[in-house]
Write a protein that holds these residues in place. Structure first.
Motif, PDB file in Angstrom:
ATOM      1  N   MET A   1     -30.671  -3.669  17.044  1.00  0.00           N
ATOM      2  CA  MET A   1     -30.604  -3.269  18.316  1.00  0.00           C
ATOM      3  C   MET A   1     -31.157  -4.083  19.174  1.00  0.00           C
ATOM      4  O   MET A   1     -32.573  -4.528  18.915  1.00  0.00           O
ATOM      5  CB  MET A   1     -30.833  -1.784  18.349  1.00  0.00           C
ATOM      6  CG  MET A   1     -29.863  -0.914  17.571  1.00  0.00           C
ATOM      7  SD  MET A   1     -30.138   0.793  17.842  1.00  0.00           S
ATOM      8  CE  MET A   1     -29.569   1.228  19.360  1.00  0.00           C
ATOM      9  N   LYS A   2     -30.983  -4.290  20.556  1.00  0.00           N
ATOM     10  CA  LYS A   2     -31.469  -5.199  21.555  1.00  0.00           C
ATOM     11  C   LYS A   2     -32.751  -4.420  22.023  1.00  0.00           C
ATOM     12  O   LYS A   2     -32.967  -3.149  21.931  1.00  0.00           O
ATOM     13  CB  LYS A   2     -30.701  -5.123  22.904  1.00  0.00           C
ATOM     14  CG  LYS A   2     -31.349  -6.159  23.555  1.00  0.00           C
ATOM     15  CD  LYS A   2     -30.393  -6.458  24.699  1.00  0.00           C
ATOM     16  CE  LYS A   2     -31.048  -7.327  25.821  1.00  0.00           C
ATOM     17  NZ  LYS A   2     -30.088  -7.852  26.894  1.00  0.00           N
ATOM     18  N   LYS A   3     -33.851  -5.119  21.932  1.00  0.00           N
ATOM     19  CA  LYS A   3     -35.480  -4.369  22.485  1.00  0.00           C
ATOM     20  C   LYS A   3     -35.222  -4.266  23.865  1.00  0.00           C
ATOM     21  O   LYS A   3     -34.399  -4.726  24.601  1.00  0.00           O
ATOM     22  CB  LYS A   3     -36.402  -5.644  22.210  1.00  0.00           C
ATOM     23  CG  LYS A   3     -36.544  -5.782  20.750  1.00  0.00           C
ATOM     24  CD  LYS A   3     -37.690  -6.700  20.286  1.00  0.00           C
ATOM     25  CE  LYS A   3     -38.008  -7.115  19.112  1.00  0.00           C
ATOM     26  NZ  LYS A   3     -39.152  -7.950  18.631  1.00  0.00           N
ATOM     27  N   ALA A   4     -36.288  -3.142  24.192  1.00  0.00           N
ATOM     28  CA  ALA A   4     -36.373  -2.858  25.823  1.00  0.00           C
ATOM     29  C   ALA A   4     -37.738  -2.401  25.868  1.00  0.00           C
ATOM     30  O   ALA A   4     -38.337  -1.990  24.877  1.00  0.00           O
ATOM     31  CB  ALA A   4     -35.330  -1.492  25.747  1.00  0.00           C
TER      32      ALA A   4
ATOM     33  N   PHE B   1     -44.356   0.500  26.794  1.00  0.00           N
ATOM     34  CA  PHE B   1     -44.074   1.069  25.492  1.00  0.00           C
ATOM     35  C   PHE B   1     -42.628   0.345  25.011  1.00  0.00           C
ATOM     36  O   PHE B   1     -41.803   0.202  26.007  1.00  0.00           O
ATOM     37  CB  PHE B   1     -43.516   2.472  25.764  1.00  0.00           C
ATOM     38  CG  PHE B   1     -44.734   3.537  26.066  1.00  0.00           C
ATOM     39  CD1 PHE B   1     -45.307   4.148  24.965  1.00  0.00           C
ATOM     40  CD2 PHE B   1     -45.072   3.571  27.410  1.00  0.00           C
ATOM     41  CE1 PHE B   1     -46.436   4.875  25.348  1.00  0.00           C
ATOM     42  CE2 PHE B   1     -46.294   4.442  28.194  1.00  0.00           C
ATOM     43  CZ  PHE B   1     -46.969   5.306  26.488  1.00  0.00           C
ATOM     44  N   GLU B   2     -42.711  -0.160  23.813  1.00  0.00           N
ATOM     45  CA  GLU B   2     -41.631  -1.038  23.340  1.00  0.00           C
ATOM     46  C   GLU B   2     -40.634  -0.131  22.531  1.00  0.00           C
ATOM     47  O   GLU B   2     -40.912   0.732  21.833  1.00  0.00           O
ATOM     48  CB  GLU B   2     -42.107  -2.035  22.601  1.00  0.00           C
ATOM     49  CG  GLU B   2     -42.908  -2.979  23.217  1.00  0.00           C
ATOM     50  CD  GLU B   2     -43.310  -4.322  22.335  1.00  0.00           C
ATOM     51  OE1 GLU B   2     -42.554  -4.843  21.747  1.00  0.00           O
ATOM     52  OE2 GLU B   2     -44.826  -4.368  22.233  1.00  0.00           O
ATOM     53  N   GLY B   3     -39.336  -0.351  22.690  1.00  0.00           N
ATOM     54  CA  GLY B   3     -38.418   0.416  22.151  1.00  0.00           C
ATOM     55  C   GLY B   3     -36.786  -0.381  22.076  1.00  0.00           C
ATOM     56  O   GLY B   3     -37.173  -1.531  22.147  1.00  0.00           O
ATOM     57  N   ARG B   4     -35.744   0.493  21.750  1.00  0.00           N
ATOM     58  CA  ARG B   4     -34.778  -0.118  21.742  1.00  0.00           C
ATOM     59  C   ARG B   4     -33.757   0.212  22.839  1.00  0.00           C
ATOM     60  O   ARG B   4     -33.684   0.976  23.431  1.00  0.00           O
ATOM     61  CB  ARG B   4     -34.056   0.385  20.432  1.00  0.00           C
ATOM     62  CG  ARG B   4     -34.667  -0.112  19.224  1.00  0.00           C
ATOM     63  CD  ARG B   4     -34.074   0.306  17.994  1.00  0.00           C
ATOM     64  NE  ARG B   4     -33.834   1.818  18.059  1.00  0.00           N
ATOM     65  CZ  ARG B   4     -34.689   2.566  17.240  1.00  0.00           C
ATOM     66  NH1 ARG B   4     -35.866   2.372  17.051  1.00  0.00           N
ATOM     67  NH2 ARG B   4     -34.328   4.125  17.429  1.00  0.00           N
TER      68      ARG B   4
ATOM     69  N   ILE C   1     -33.550   4.198  27.011  1.00  0.00           N
ATOM     70  CA  ILE C   1     -34.467   3.598  26.139  1.00  0.00           C
ATOM     71  C   ILE C   1     -34.872   4.525  24.992  1.00  0.00           C
ATOM     72  O   ILE C   1     -35.019   5.747  25.089  1.00  0.00           O
ATOM     73  CB  ILE C   1     -35.850   2.791  26.658  1.00  0.00           C
ATOM     74  CG1 ILE C   1     -36.670   2.184  25.634  1.00  0.00           C
ATOM     75  CG2 ILE C   1     -36.657   4.057  27.290  1.00  0.00           C
ATOM     76  CD1 ILE C   1     -37.835   1.361  26.153  1.00  0.00           C
ATOM     77  N   GLU C   2     -34.580   4.056  23.697  1.00  0.00           N
ATOM     78  CA  GLU C   2     -35.310   4.962  22.484  1.00  0.00           C
ATOM     79  C   GLU C   2     -35.956   4.200  21.698  1.00  0.00           C
ATOM     80  O   GLU C   2     -36.142   3.091  21.976  1.00  0.00           O
ATOM     81  CB  GLU C   2     -33.700   5.468  21.860  1.00  0.00           C
ATOM     82  CG  GLU C   2     -33.093   4.155  21.055  1.00  0.00           C
ATOM     83  CD  GLU C   2     -32.040   4.891  20.054  1.00  0.00           C
ATOM     84  OE1 GLU C   2     -32.360   5.688  19.415  1.00  0.00           O
ATOM     85  OE2 GLU C   2     -31.079   4.101  19.836  1.00  0.00           O
TER      86      GLU C   2
ATOM     87  N   HIS D   1     -33.860  -3.683  29.840  1.00  0.00           N
ATOM     88  CA  HIS D   1     -33.344  -4.503  28.882  1.00  0.00           C
ATOM     89  C   HIS D   1     -33.435  -5.827  28.939  1.00  0.00           C
ATOM     90  O   HIS D   1     -32.646  -6.495  28.070  1.00  0.00           O
ATOM     91  CB  HIS D   1     -31.764  -3.797  28.617  1.00  0.00           C
ATOM     92  CG  HIS D   1     -31.878  -2.366  28.521  1.00  0.00           C
ATOM     93  ND1 HIS D   1     -30.512  -1.813  28.359  1.00  0.00           N
ATOM     94  CD2 HIS D   1     -32.760  -1.362  28.404  1.00  0.00           C
ATOM     95  CE1 HIS D   1     -30.634  -0.327  28.242  1.00  0.00           C
ATOM     96  NE2 HIS D   1     -32.039  -0.381  28.213  1.00  0.00           N
ATOM     97  N   LEU D   2     -33.474  -6.149  30.072  1.00  0.00           N
ATOM     98  CA  LEU D   2     -33.651  -7.552  30.521  1.00  0.00           C
ATOM     99  C   LEU D   2     -34.911  -8.530  30.597  1.00  0.00           C
ATOM    100  O   LEU D   2     -34.755  -9.797  30.531  1.00  0.00           O
ATOM    101  CB  LEU D   2     -32.949  -7.522  31.986  1.00  0.00           C
ATOM    102  CG  LEU D   2     -31.583  -6.591  32.300  1.00  0.00           C
ATOM    103  CD1 LEU D   2     -31.385  -7.009  33.610  1.00  0.00           C
ATOM    104  CD2 LEU D   2     -30.640  -7.299  31.179  1.00  0.00           C
ATOM    105  N   GLU D   3     -36.165  -7.690  30.617  1.00  0.00           N
ATOM    106  CA  GLU D   3     -37.139  -8.385  30.712  1.00  0.00           C
ATOM    107  C   GLU D   3     -38.208  -8.328  29.443  1.00  0.00           C
ATOM    108  O   GLU D   3     -38.419  -7.463  29.209  1.00  0.00           O
ATOM    109  CB  GLU D   3     -38.129  -7.519  32.142  1.00  0.00           C
ATOM    110  CG  GLU D   3     -39.212  -8.085  32.510  1.00  0.00           C
ATOM    111  CD  GLU D   3     -39.200  -9.414  33.022  1.00  0.00           C
ATOM    112  OE1 GLU D   3     -39.587 -10.481  32.296  1.00  0.00           O
ATOM    113  OE2 GLU D   3     -38.579  -9.710  34.190  1.00  0.00           O
ATOM    114  N   GLY D   4     -38.503  -9.362  28.995  1.00  0.00           N
ATOM    115  CA  GLY D   4     -39.293  -9.399  28.051  1.00  0.00           C
ATOM    116  C   GLY D   4     -40.790  -9.676  28.329  1.00  0.00           C
ATOM    117  O   GLY D   4     -41.807  -9.344  27.532  1.00  0.00           O
TER     118      GLY D   4
END
Length: 390
Positions: free
Chosen positions: A1-4, A14-17, A109-110, A133-136
């Motif tokens: 799944m895409k990272k968020a 906080f990093e999630g999906r 985000i989950e 969901h767009l910004e790393g």
């Protein structure tokens, strides 16, 4: 799944999906301790301006049902969960949570540690945040959170209220909470004007349940217009944000005090407090959930309540412990009693004028899915109108 990412204004990340609609959103990050009712939470207009974190780790397992919405759309700015259920198991379900969020363009985000996030908000306070969901780039996400507009002083009620007046006739049907069997049926149909500062459908249903003919009016409706409708009582609804951001509502309520019986809930309670000459303040992390204990100081009874607010009415001196009897305040409208207090932080949860037909509570007696400990307050409103017409 895409990272968020979920980035907070104080630099925590906080990093999630990715969940829901792909994109980016900002708002004040708060946490809600209810285990059920995520659909009602998402469609509660009181959450305008806020990103909601559900502390229950498993959300979405019973799906989504159109019958359970609290308004015409979702109002929250974003949604945060530990785990979004991959399946639904409920005979009433018509849609999966992911589909529901995506269709409403709700960025979520989950997969983050919601326990750690909740502890952080309890320690540091609610604050602006960004789900992306767009910004790393974490540093850029934090900077966006710092630049996001806050809710202090904003007129969020104007963004969620109705465009024009309308009549409401729906009732709770088979879902009506059980009432005290000693409560007699209403002696007549009571005409009530309900201010829409962000009103929930279940409040309107409960008013109809106890015998009211309800006319809903926009938040900006002045007192003269309300009196022209010749109501038996006036209801002040819940709503989002800072009560000091709606001075026009405070002025209208000030003019109506003593002219009509008044019942306020949540933002309506805060607006009434300002109209009486009291002050309001912002709580550190607000009250959001379905398990908040409140004591009725008149009876000593403790009610478990549903709450959703970031502001509260202030006393000159904070309440350090549970009072033995209701504190009484002197105001320009006579004596006002503090009728209810929170057993968590002793903040004011209820007010009542002692020589005018006016009362309010900070919590939600119409709570759906529950608890229903406070459903009797709608009957109290009826009794107040009956007494004023005796």
């Amino acid at each position: 799944m895409k990272k968020a990412l979920l980035a907070l204004a104080d630099g925590a990340v906080f990093e999630g999906r990715a969940l829901g609609f792909e994109g980016e959103t900002s708002g004040e990050v708060v946490f809600n301790t209810a285990m059920t009712g995520y659909q009602e939470v998402l469609t509660d207009p009181s959450y305008k301006g806020q990103i909601i974190t559900m502390t229950c780790p498993h959300i979405g397992n019973y799906g989504v049902t159109p019958e359970d919405v609290e308004s015409r759309r979702m109002w929250a700015e974003g949604f945060v969960v530990k785990e979004a259920s991959a399946i639904t198991s409920n005979w009433r379900s018509r849609q999966h949570l992911q589909e529901y969020l995506a269709a409403a363009k709700m960025v979520a985000i989950e997969g983050i540690d919601t326990r750690a996030l909740t502890r952080h908000l309890r320690d540091q306070g609610s604050q602006q945040g960004v789900i992306t969901h767009l910004e790393g780039d974490k540093a850029r996400a934090v900077e966006k959170a710092r630049q996001a507009p806050g809710i202090i002083g904003r007129d969020l009620a104007a963004e969620v209220t109705c465009d024009r007046s309308y009549s409401w006739a729906d009732h709770s049907g088979e879902w009506v909470p059980s009432l005290d069997p000693r409560t007699p049926p209403p002696s007549r149909r009571w005409k009530v004007v309900a201010y829409d500062f962000g009103v929930k459908h279940n409040i309107l249903r409960r008013l109809v349940d106890v015998g009211c003919e309800v006319t809903v009016v926009p938040a900006s409706t002045n007192a003269k217009r309300v009196e022209a409708l010749n109501p038996d009582g006036v209801f002040l609804s819940n709503g989002p944000g800072d009560p000091e951001g709606v001075p026009y509502a405070v002025e209208a309520v000030r003019e109506l005090i003593g002219r009509r019986p008044i019942f306020g809930i949540c933002l309506g309670h805060q607006i009434l407090g300002l109209a009486l000459g009291l002050q309001t303040y912002k709580l550190k992390f607000g009250h959001h959930g379905a398990n908040h204990p409140v004591m009725d100081l008149r009876t000593g009874k403790v009610e478990i309540t549903s709450q959703n607010h970031n502001f509260a009415v202030r006393l000159v001196e904070p309440i350090a412990s549970v009072p033995q009897k209701p504190p009484v305040l002197e105001t320009g409208f006579g004596k006002v009693a503090v009728t209810h207090v929170s057993l968590n932080d002793h903040s004011i949860e209820g007010l009542a004028c002692m020589d005018r037909p006016v009362f309010s509570v900070q919590y939600h007696p119409e709570a759906s899915p529950g608890p229903h400990d406070s459903a009797y307050l709608f009957t109290e409103f009826i009794r107040m109108m009956e007494k004023s017409h005796a």
